[in-house]
Design an enzyme around this catalytic site. Structure first.
Site, short mmCIF file in Angstrom:
data_model
loop_
_atom_site.label_atom_id
_atom_site.label_comp_id
_atom_site.label_asym_id
_atom_site.label_seq_id
_atom_site.Cartn_x
_atom_site.Cartn_y
_atom_site.Cartn_z
N HIS A 163 0.84 -1.21 0.00
CA HIS A 163 0.00 0.00 0.00
C HIS A 163 0.88 1.25 0.00
O HIS A 163 0.61 2.21 -0.73
CB HIS A 163 -0.88 0.06 1.25
CG HIS A 163 -1.89 -1.04 1.38
ND1 HIS A 163 -1.96 -1.84 2.49
CD2 HIS A 163 -2.89 -1.44 0.55
CE1 HIS A 163 -2.97 -2.70 2.35
NE2 HIS A 163 -3.54 -2.49 1.18
N LYS A 188 -15.84 -7.99 5.51
CA LYS A 188 -14.73 -8.69 6.17
C LYS A 188 -14.69 -8.36 7.66
O LYS A 188 -14.92 -7.22 8.05
CB LYS A 188 -13.39 -8.25 5.58
CG LYS A 188 -13.26 -8.48 4.09
CD LYS A 188 -11.94 -7.86 3.62
CE LYS A 188 -11.94 -7.60 2.13
NZ LYS A 188 -10.87 -6.70 1.73
P1 ADP Z 1 -9.53 -4.30 -0.33
O1 ADP Z 1 -9.91 -4.52 1.10
O2 ADP Z 1 -10.52 -3.59 -1.17
O3 ADP Z 1 -8.93 -5.52 -1.00
P2 ADP Z 1 -7.00 -3.43 0.54
O4 ADP Z 1 -7.08 -2.70 1.81
O5 ADP Z 1 -6.44 -4.82 0.57
O6 ADP Z 1 -8.36 -3.29 -0.23
O7 ADP Z 1 -6.10 -2.61 -0.48
C1 ADP Z 1 -6.43 -1.34 -0.95
C2 ADP Z 1 -5.83 -1.14 -2.32
O8 ADP Z 1 -4.45 -1.43 -2.27
C3 ADP Z 1 -6.40 -2.08 -3.38
O9 ADP Z 1 -6.45 -1.37 -4.61
C4 ADP Z 1 -5.39 -3.17 -3.48
O10 ADP Z 1 -5.39 -3.78 -4.75
C5 ADP Z 1 -4.13 -2.38 -3.27
N1 ADP Z 1 -3.02 -3.18 -2.81
C6 ADP Z 1 -2.97 -3.98 -1.74
N2 ADP Z 1 -1.76 -4.58 -1.63
C7 ADP Z 1 -1.03 -4.14 -2.69
C8 ADP Z 1 0.30 -4.40 -3.17
N3 ADP Z 1 1.10 -5.25 -2.57
N4 ADP Z 1 0.69 -3.76 -4.29
C9 ADP Z 1 -0.15 -2.92 -4.93
N5 ADP Z 1 -1.40 -2.63 -4.55
C10 ADP Z 1 -1.84 -3.23 -3.45
#
Ligand code: ADP
Length: 166
Positions: free
Chosen positions: A17, A41
């Site tokens: 992130h 979730k």
């Molecule tokens: P969600 O709960 O909607 O899956 P997350 O909190 O996991 O969202 O992530 C928020 C955003 O960050 C999403 O667009 C997700 O694809 C992106 N993201 C999460 N981990 C990574 C990573 N390792 N590299 C790039 N983008 C990421």
């Protein structure tokens, strides 16, 4: 002024992130990290903890703000004056998932545009879901999470600090 919303659950915020936000700062003047509270979730960490960890990660970056929100993401984007949403893409399943959200958001509010950044090889395997498994089973967290979060996790669960190999 270009303000973007980076929405997610951030349970917890990972180096993946953080990389997307840092790269997003080359495109947008301001990024608001939106911690969504109404997903189906069941989170591992409470909202206040997720908020504090995310704020600490960007303590020295005044162009990043952190807010928790409930309700529709596009509505929250409007509320904070963000015309743009930022998302990260790791893989084909991410694309499929994001495509549907994108179509829905466009249907709900056609004026809000979403931008996608591809993750780098260094973080494309990192997801909050997998990191939570590593936390649960006491694996090495270095390189997956920022140091202040690792420190807090080890302080809270000292028995979880890995002692042997990865
Ligand atoms: P969600 O709960 O909607 O899956 P997350 O909190 O996991 O969202 O992530 C928020 C955003 O960050 C999403 O667009 C997700 O694809 C992106 N993201 C999460 N981990 C990574 C990573 N390792 N590299 C790039 N983008 C990421």
């Amino acid at each position: 002024m270009k303000r973007a919303l980076f929405p997610g659950s951030f349970d917890p915020i990972t180096n993946g992130h953080i990389e997307i936000i840092q790269r997003g700062l080359t495109l947008f003047d301001e990024i608001v990290v939106g911690i969504g509270l109404n997903t189906s979730k069941q989170p591992m960490f409470p909202p206040e903890q997720r908020l504090a960890w995310t704020e600490e990660a960007f303590r020295n970056e005044p162009r990043v703000q952190v807010r928790a929100y409930t309700g529709l993401t596009v509505r929250f984007a409007r509320e904070i004056g963000a015309r743009y949403i930022l998302r990260g893409l790791r893989s084909a399943p991410d694309y499929e998932y994001e495509r549907n959200i994108d179509l829905l958001n466009k249907y709900l509010d056609p004026e809000i545009e979403t931008f996608y950044l591809m993750s780098s090889p260094a973080t494309s395997f990192v997801s909050s879901t997998l990191v939570r498994e590593v936390i649960r089973f006491h694996g090495h967290l270095e390189g997956l999470l920022p140091p202040h979060i690792i420190r807090d996790i080890y302080l809270t669960y000292p028995e979880g600090k890995p002692v042997a190999s990865r």
